[in-house]
Design a protein around this motif. Structure first.
Motif, mmCIF file in Angstrom:
data_model
loop_
_atom_site.group_PDB
_atom_site.id
_atom_site.type_symbol
_atom_site.label_atom_id
_atom_site.label_comp_id
_atom_site.label_asym_id
_atom_site.label_seq_id
_atom_site.Cartn_x
_atom_site.Cartn_y
_atom_site.Cartn_z
ATOM 1 N N TRP A 43 -9.316 8.886 -8.080
ATOM 2 C CA TRP A 43 -8.910 10.054 -8.856
ATOM 3 C C TRP A 43 -10.104 10.566 -9.634
ATOM 4 N N LEU A 44 -9.958 11.771 -10.160
ATOM 5 C CA LEU A 44 -10.974 12.326 -11.059
ATOM 6 C C LEU A 44 -10.283 13.182 -12.104
ATOM 7 N N GLU A 45 -11.015 13.465 -13.170
ATOM 8 C CA GLU A 45 -10.450 14.231 -14.271
ATOM 9 C C GLU A 45 -11.304 15.454 -14.548
ATOM 10 N N LEU A 46 -10.646 16.574 -14.750
ATOM 11 C CA LEU A 46 -11.319 17.828 -15.057
ATOM 12 C C LEU A 46 -11.055 18.205 -16.512
ATOM 13 N N ASP A 47 -12.075 18.744 -17.180
ATOM 14 C CA ASP A 47 -11.911 19.168 -18.576
ATOM 15 C C ASP A 47 -10.959 20.343 -18.686
ATOM 16 N N GLY A 48 -11.025 21.242 -17.717
ATOM 17 C CA GLY A 48 -10.152 22.408 -17.710
ATOM 18 C C GLY A 48 -9.702 22.722 -16.301
ATOM 19 N N TYR A 49 -8.395 22.950 -16.134
ATOM 20 C CA TYR A 49 -7.868 23.183 -14.780
ATOM 21 C C TYR A 49 -6.690 24.146 -14.828
ATOM 22 N N SER A 50 -6.665 25.040 -13.868
ATOM 23 C CA SER A 50 -5.525 25.933 -13.650
ATOM 24 C C SER A 50 -5.265 25.981 -12.147
ATOM 25 N N LYS A 51 -4.014 25.826 -11.769
ATOM 26 C CA LYS A 51 -3.675 25.843 -10.343
ATOM 27 C C LYS A 51 -3.565 27.257 -9.802
ATOM 28 N N ASN A 52 -2.962 28.155 -10.618
ATOM 29 C CA ASN A 52 -2.758 29.533 -10.150
ATOM 30 C C ASN A 52 -2.998 30.507 -11.307
ATOM 31 N N PRO A 53 -4.175 31.159 -11.312
ATOM 32 C CA PRO A 53 -5.232 31.110 -10.309
ATOM 33 C C PRO A 53 -6.018 29.804 -10.383
ATOM 34 N N PHE A 54 -6.620 29.410 -9.284
ATOM 35 C CA PHE A 54 -7.384 28.167 -9.277
ATOM 36 C C PHE A 54 -8.673 28.334 -10.078
ATOM 37 N N ILE A 55 -8.790 27.520 -11.103
ATOM 38 C CA ILE A 55 -10.027 27.453 -11.899
ATOM 39 C C ILE A 55 -10.277 25.979 -12.224
ATOM 40 N N SER A 91 -9.968 29.660 -22.207
ATOM 41 C CA SER A 91 -8.595 30.030 -21.841
ATOM 42 C C SER A 91 -8.223 31.385 -22.434
ATOM 43 N N GLU A 92 -8.564 31.572 -23.707
ATOM 44 C CA GLU A 92 -8.277 32.841 -24.373
ATOM 45 C C GLU A 92 -9.053 33.984 -23.723
ATOM 46 N N GLN A 93 -10.308 33.696 -23.397
ATOM 47 C CA GLN A 93 -11.168 34.712 -22.813
ATOM 48 C C GLN A 93 -10.677 35.150 -21.439
ATOM 49 N N LEU A 94 -10.208 34.188 -20.640
ATOM 50 C CA LEU A 94 -9.763 34.483 -19.277
ATOM 51 C C LEU A 94 -8.291 34.867 -19.193
ATOM 52 N N GLY A 95 -7.549 34.573 -20.252
ATOM 53 C CA GLY A 95 -6.113 34.829 -20.226
ATOM 54 C C GLY A 95 -5.382 33.868 -19.315
ATOM 55 N N VAL A 96 -5.915 32.664 -19.180
ATOM 56 C CA VAL A 96 -5.345 31.630 -18.313
ATOM 57 C C VAL A 96 -5.287 30.326 -19.097
ATOM 58 N N CYS A 97 -4.198 29.583 -18.947
ATOM 59 C CA CYS A 97 -4.073 28.306 -19.637
ATOM 60 C C CYS A 97 -4.827 27.219 -18.871
ATOM 61 N N LEU A 98 -5.929 26.773 -19.438
ATOM 62 C CA LEU A 98 -6.708 25.694 -18.831
ATOM 63 C C LEU A 98 -6.405 24.396 -19.572
ATOM 64 N N GLU A 99 -6.107 23.349 -18.828
ATOM 65 C CA GLU A 99 -5.745 22.067 -19.425
ATOM 66 C C GLU A 99 -6.536 20.943 -18.786
ATOM 67 N N LYS A 100 -6.748 19.876 -19.570
ATOM 68 C CA LYS A 100 -7.357 18.670 -18.992
ATOM 69 C C LYS A 100 -6.415 18.160 -17.922
ATOM 70 N N LYS A 101 -6.966 17.832 -16.770
ATOM 71 C CA LYS A 101 -6.114 17.465 -15.638
ATOM 72 C C LYS A 101 -6.711 16.315 -14.849
ATOM 73 N N ARG A 102 -5.885 15.330 -14.575
ATOM 74 C CA ARG A 102 -6.273 14.231 -13.697
ATOM 75 C C ARG A 102 -5.721 14.515 -12.311
ATOM 76 N N ARG A 103 -6.599 14.562 -11.322
ATOM 77 C CA ARG A 103 -6.192 14.839 -9.944
ATOM 78 C C ARG A 103 -6.319 13.582 -9.107
ATOM 79 N N GLU A 104 -5.209 13.202 -8.490
ATOM 80 C CA GLU A 104 -5.224 12.060 -7.583
ATOM 81 C C GLU A 104 -5.808 12.521 -6.254
ATOM 82 N N LEU A 105 -6.666 11.694 -5.672
ATOM 83 C CA LEU A 105 -7.321 12.063 -4.426
ATOM 84 C C LEU A 105 -6.722 11.286 -3.256
ATOM 85 N N PHE A 106 -7.114 10.033 -3.094
ATOM 86 C CA PHE A 106 -6.573 9.226 -2.012
ATOM 87 C C PHE A 106 -6.619 7.771 -2.432
ATOM 88 N N GLU A 107 -5.689 6.985 -1.910
ATOM 89 C CA GLU A 107 -5.561 5.583 -2.269
ATOM 90 C C GLU A 107 -5.558 5.448 -3.793
#
Length: 226
Positions: A123-135, A104-120
């Motif tokens: 779901w899955l969980e990502l160790d690091g996630y940013s929506k904008n920009p998408f990482i 996060s420091e290196q890219l200058g973007v806040c990356l956070e652990k994120k659980r993403r709901e898919l369907f029904e």
């Protein structure tokens, strides 16, 4: 310890974990093996489960649980609890967060652990996630060359990153993050895994552990004997 002991010990220190969380944290493949172990532990009266938000969460029954036949189940081995009370993967989880924070420091973007709901109920969980920009990022806290099953685990993480990117129709970066050169080497050079990741546009990045973090991860690996 056997995989059965590993699963039981993990639930002692990580109560209310899902089947998927147990499989991913203990790196047991295929995940069906974990399901079978959980089923047998419930049958033996060691653990139970409850449904939370559409997902079964498992926990250890203590003390001296009664199995489905009405007889007392054998006590949980003290050495299993003693070895893992702090958490089988606690060091790795903390090390992965350290890696994500450094990225996060290196890219200058806040990356956070994120659980993403898919369907029904999926779901899955990502160790690091940013929506904008998408990482989307998965970190692997390991020191030393990966074994065969561990290579499969990393490639499964890569597939997860691609799926998230495709499912949400995002344009951005997918990153596999390592804290050790030897752990990442197989995925950076001339293996088919490396060439596959390169062709799919998945970045392999290394942020070297400090000596303190390296020693903590090594101690965890020694304890797990993986």
């Amino acid at each position: 310890m056997t995989h059965k002991d590993d699963v039981l010990a993990f639930l002692v220190s990580h109560p209310e974990s899902s089947h998927r969380e147990v499989a991913e944290n203990l790196n047991i493949h295929p995940p069906q093996q974990v399901y079978n172990i959980l089923h047998n532990l419930m049958k033996g009266g060691y653990i139970s489960r409850r449904l939370k938000k559409g997902v079964f969460k498992y926990y250890v029954l203590t003390p001296d649980p009664i199995n489905q036949h009405g007889t007392q189940a054998p006590p949980i081995k003290p050495k299993v609890i003693a070895k893992t009370q702090p958490g089988i993967s606690k060091e790795q989880q903390e090390a992965e967060k350290w890696l994500i924070d450094r990225l996060s420091e290196q890219l200058g973007v806040c990356l956070e652990k994120k659980r993403r709901e898919l369907f029904e109920k999926s779901w899955l969980e990502l160790d690091g996630y940013s929506k904008n920009p998408f990482i989307a990022c998965e970190a692997w806290a390991h020191v030393g060359p990966p074994k065969s099953a561990q290579k499969n685990k990393v490639m499964a993480d890569a597939l997860k990153l691609l799926y998230v990117k495709d499912f949400f129709k995002e344009n951005g970066r997918c990153i596999l993050l390592f804290g050790d050169e030897k752990a990442a080497s197989h995925f950076k050079h001339n293996s088919w895994n490396a060439k596959c990741l390169e062709s799919l546009g998945i970045e392999v990045k290394i942020i070297s552990f400090t000596n303190e973090w390296k020693n903590r991860v090594l101690k965890a690996q020694k304890r797990q004997k993986r």
